[in-house]
Design an enzyme around this catalytic site. Structure first.
Site: not given
Length: 439
Positions: A69, A364, A386
């Site tokens: 991520c 994250h 995201n």
């Protein structure tokens, strides 16, 4: 120490059976996730997908079954800068993506090199020393931080997604990581054994060098061999130009990444606000900048995020993302879940205790692309690009309430111009932390 007695058990059984709601919840617990039971749809409606500051950004990018991520968020920030700088509206720009596999290849190679260098550095230290134990326990993972991302890009450059496309292994890293870490631990053992047998450092270094050659080959099989040069153009019908990965970055992004610093907000006892947190013994591009954060109060971090968004620059942020999430609605919001009623537990604790006592961690990375400010100018909710996937009602974009932001967002990558007012003397104070101190 006090034991659990049969009298205590019987008393609690009677109390449980006497409360009718327990049987109702017990039945729901049999069929549903606890989060689904606790979720309140009506309260979720109070977080509409509308924002007073909303940066126009490209399609979300899925990270796949890989913990990359932080690379997705960093590359998404870069591609927005590149396309904005070009000021093009061609189809090529609208669908533009940077290769995840290309940077992940070099990330894995650098991490393998760093691991083996640490194995040599700690070769005569006992296994139960915390630093040795930590390196061999974790070995190479997918995760990383902003400075590591920046140093990878500056050293190796970037390439468009179609130049080094995704492979099955790049999108599904578990087995690849398992094989790589098995081998790294084996070579780490060989290095330690060679030292205990009295072999010279030159022979120990040869063990590492031979292993790195095999690792390079393995990673090429997984990701493909990174290109030396390639041809590309952003304009339809125009002749393609030849680039190296570094010249592509330099031509289209220049020194863009150098203008940012990583801000963290941790009210730790041994990390004063306004001072720098330096992480020791973490993966890094050897020869590059060490991993560090400037620690600021949360309200200052939020203010700087808003300033940057107002100027049309997205914000890479890190958060404890698995809390209070309804993926179906692409929503993060504390007030939409009533866990106190459903579980009987009161989960309230200070932000300091929450992170310092490991109730949560920054697991994250994402990209802030908007915020809704109320009439008082204070943020009410945030828009987030995201990397879970590109489907869903907002096509991979999420909304989080400001309450959720205050509870679970830990860091943000901010342009230096927004922190000029921070005391420069304090910033010179360097507080050393191990990775287990903040993770």
């Amino acid at each position: 120490m006090k034991e659990i007695t049969t009298v205590w058990i019987q008393s609690n059984k009677e109390a449980y059976r006497a409360d009718e709601k327990n049987s109702l919840y017990e039945e729901e617990y049999r069929k549903k996730y606890i989060s689904d039971i606790a979720f309140n749809k009506e309260k979720a409606k109070l977080q509409p997908f509308e924002f007073s500051i909303d940066i126009s950004t490209m399609e979300a990018v899925a990270q796949g079954n890989a913990g990359r991520c932080w690379i997705v968020a960093g590359l998404n920030l870069l591609r927005e800068h590149i396309v904005k700088r070009l000021k093009k509206n061609t189809l090529q720009c609208e669908n533009f993506q940077l290769s995840l596999g290309y940077l992940c290849f070099w990330d894995k190679l650098e991490k393998a090199n760093c691991f083996l260098e640490k194995a040599i550095q700690y070769r005569n230290e006992p296994y139960d020393k915390r630093e040795v134990y930590s390196w061999f326990q974790c070995a190479v993972t997918d995760g990383g931080f902003w400075t590591n991302f920046k140093e990878l890009v500056k050293k190796y450059g970037i390439v468009p997604a179609e130049i080094m496309p995704e492979t099955f292994q790049s999108s599904n890293t578990e087995e690849m990581n398992n094989r790589l870490n098995y081998y790294l631990r084996k070579i780490g053992a060989e290095i330690r054994n060679a030292d205990s047998e009295g072999q010279d450092i030159e022979d120990i270094v040869k063990i590492k060098e031979q292993a790195m050659k095999r690792i390079f080959t393995f990673l090429c099989r997984c990701y493909g061999c990174p290109p030396d040069t390639f041809f590309y153009t952003f304009e339809d019908g125009k002749q393609k130009q030849q680039y190296t990965p570094k010249s592509f970055y330099n031509d289209f992004a220049g020194e863009f990444l150098d203008q940012f610093v990583n801000i963290i907000s941790l009210p730790y006892e041994k990390l004063p606000f306004g001072e720098t947190c330096v992480l020791t013994d973490v993966f890094q591009v050897i020869g590059g900048q060490e991993e560090q954060f400037l620690n600021l109060p949360l309200h200052e971090l939020k203010e700087k995020c808003i300033e940057q968004l107002k100027d049309g620059i997205p914000v890479v942020c890190g958060a404890d993302d698995d809390k209070m999430c309804m993926e179906e609605l692409q929503l993060w919001d504390n007030s939409s879940f009533d866990y106190v009623e459903v579980t009987g537990f009161d989960f309230e604790m200070s932000r300091k205790d929450y992170f310092q006592l490991k109730a949560g961690t920054s697991s994250h990375s994402m990209l802030l692309t908007g915020v809704h400010l109320g009439e008082n100018g204070k943020p009410e909710r945030w828009k987030i690009e995201n990397s879970y996937g590109t489907d869903g009602i907002h096509k991979g974009y999420y909304v989080c309430s400001d309450l959720w932001f205050e509870k679970y967002v830990l860091s943000a990558v901010i342009s230096k111009k927004y922190i000029l007012g921070t005391n420069s003397v304090q910033q010179q104070n360097r507080n050393l932390f191990n990775i287990w101190d903040i993770m």
